[in-house]
Every structure is written in C-alpha cells, then in structure tokens.
Design an enzyme around this catalytic site. Structure first.
Site, short mmCIF file in Angstrom:
data_model
loop_
_atom_site.label_atom_id
_atom_site.label_comp_id
_atom_site.label_asym_id
_atom_site.label_seq_id
_atom_site.Cartn_x
_atom_site.Cartn_y
_atom_site.Cartn_z
N TYR A 59 0.85 -1.19 0.00
CA TYR A 59 0.00 0.00 0.00
C TYR A 59 0.89 1.25 0.00
O TYR A 59 1.66 1.47 0.93
CB TYR A 59 -0.92 0.04 1.22
N SER A 60 0.77 2.03 -1.05
CA SER A 60 1.61 3.22 -1.24
C SER A 60 3.09 2.86 -1.18
O SER A 60 3.93 3.69 -0.82
CB SER A 60 1.29 4.31 -0.20
#
Length: 327
Positions: A59-60
């Site tokens: 995530y990111s």
C-alpha cells in the site's frame, strides 16, 4: 466498542478493523490521503475503541505502514494496546526477488515493514496472496521462523482457494510449524462465492475471518454507475473495483440494499456492513474511509440489527460470480 476473540487465539480485537490502504501517498493512488489528512481518521477510530489496524507493504509502496507507525506515536498510543496487521507478497520494486513468498523475500520484508511501522513486532503477519512459484514448505517455515524470532505474534492468509489454505495448514501441522490463525478474504453482498468452500473450511478450523471490501469499495453508496463508474475520483480511477463489480446483477443487489436502507433510515453502505456483521463467522470486517462521516457511519452500523427476514431479502437476488480477488 465490542471486542471479540481472534479465532482460536486468546487475542481480542475490536469488532471493526480500520484498513490503512486509503492512507499513504498520492503518488501511489490519487485518492489516497497523506499523513496529515489521515490523522483525524486514526484519532476518531481510536476514540471509538477500534484497536485493530490492517495495512500491507504494497500500500503506497511502504508509505501506508509509515503513516500507521508515525500516527500511533504522534497520538501517544501504547504499542501493547493495539493490534497491528500487515502483509507480504506483492512486488515492491523491479527486483525479481522483491516479491512473492520466498524465504529471501519474507525475511527482508518483515524487517522492512517493522522499520516503517516503528515497532519491534507485528501482531499479525499475513501472506497477501498465494505464491505459485514458491513451495509452500519454504513459505510456512519462513513464517514460522518470523514468529519464533519474535517479529510477529501470529500469521494469517488472504484470498486464495480453500484447497491452498488447507494445504498450508497441513504443511504447518506436518512439520510442527506455526499455523495460520486468520483468513482475510473477499466477502460482501455482491460477492459471496467464499460461502461455497472457504467459509465452511475456516469455520471448521476455528480460524478468524476478517473480510476485505465488506462494502464493495463503496458500491453501495448509491452513486456508482455502469457508464462512467460514479462521481468520486476513486470510483472513476479504481480499476480494481471496476474489474470486480458493476455487473448487471450487482446493481440489482445494490438496489435491494438501498430500498431497505431507505426504509431503515440508514445508508446503503451501513446496511451492507450490517449484513456482513450479522454473520457469526465474521470476526472483524476491514473498513476503509476517506471521509470522516463514512467512518462514523461504519461505526454506527454496529448498532444495526437485521432480522432473519431482512437478511433473506438482501440475499435473495444474488447470482453466482466468477472467482474474484485471488490475484
């Protein structure tokens, strides 16, 4: 807030888990909230009694884990009072070894995640998907060693076939290694294929179920359309959701949800979440929010009780789907 046992373990988690995918870096997805924007959501969740937070290294590309670690410290949260979950599997760079569930990648990834999270251990370390290129024996032994090194308290799995999950558990039992205690699978009113094999499997084994996308990534909000996907920037750019939902039969279910929600004086998303929470095999659904009112609505959904007749009405229009979310 209600707290429940995490499957067969002695650990207690809040009835809702805050998913951290929405917080990290806009460089990854334009709808993602950066650290300053994410802080009010963390504070609201903690104030409501949520003690369970789920993220992933992908995530990111690590920024989500950094945001979670930074905000827990900024809000003066004692480490032992929260349950932190993260995941490993997806590519983190172009390096061919910086992905998958090899021993090499798992051992590097847990250390990198701990640095970003600013903690010595995670409570739950999950494999994000099944790795068809790595022997399950290699993966399970590496995860066992992560636990024995004190870097994770428990291990869990995410979307896969029931035979794969069973094979992993059997492998762990055969060698005396650590078993998975949880399954994070795809489950909501418009995707119920998990009811065929995975849910009976984990119920039999006493495994905690923490479904992702319990509200189908906002599909029940009433503003999603087949032609242009919807009104929000996330709806318009979320190609993953577009590939999973938006079938004609999905809109039939969503219309049924909205009609009942209107009668109950709640939102469609709240009602959809209440349906997931009504299932005795669900431990803690993973909710996401980029608007405070949406987080408040999810918390309020804990108070919605559905009758058996209402559950049947909501489930009646469902039609079988191809397997979605395993890759």
């Amino acid at each position: 807030m209600e707290y429940v046992k995490f499957g067969n373990t002695g650990m207690k988690v809040s009835r809702l888990c805050l998913g951290m995918m929405s917080y990290g870096s806009k460089k990854w997805r334009e709808w993602v909230l950066e650290e300053g924007e994410a802080k009010p959501f963390m504070k609201r969740a903690l104030d409501a009694g949520i003690n369970f937070f789920d993220t992933a290294d992908v995530y990111s590309l690590g920024a989500s884990e950094e945001v979670l670690g930074n905000l827990l410290k900024a809000l003066n949260v004692k480490r032992e009072t929260v349950v932190i979950a993260t995941k490993v599997f997806n590519p983190m760079s172009d390096d061919p070894n910086d992905r998958g569930l090899s021993r090499k990648h798992i051992m590097s990834s847990i250390d990198n995640s701990l640095k970003r999270l600013k903690t010595d251990y995670v409570d739950l370390y999950q494999i994000h998907r099944w790795d068809y290129d790595t022997p399950i024996e290699e993966t399970m032994e590496a995860l066992h060693d992560v636990v024995k090194a004190g870097k994770a308290r428990y291990i869990g799995a995410s979307s896969m076939f029931a035979w794969q999950f069973t094979k992993a558990q059997y492998t762990a039992d055969l060698h005396g290694w650590t078993r998975f205690v949880s399954m994070q699978n795809h489950y909501n009113l418009i995707y119920r294929e998990e009811e065929r094999e995975m849910i009976p499997c984990i119920r039999d084994q006493g495994v905690a179920m923490i479904p992702w996308s319990p509200m189908a990534r906002g599909f029940f909000s009433g503003n999603h359309r087949k032609g242009d996907w919807g009104e929000t920037s996330r709806a318009k750019t979320d190609t993953y959701a577009q590939s999973m939902y938006y079938r004609d039969e999905d809109f039939v279910v969503a219309d049924r949800v909205q009609a009942m929600a209107n009668k109950r004086g709640v939102s469609g998303s709240q009602l959809a979440l209440a349906w997931v929470l009504s299932k005795p095999f669900v431990t803690s659904p993973i909710i996401g929010a980029t608007k405070i009112e949406h987080l408040d609505q999810s918390i309020a959904a804990l108070e919605i009780e559905l009758s058996e007749d209402e559950v049947k009405q909501l489930e009646e229009p469902y039609r079988p789907h191809p397997i979605l979310g395993h890759s």
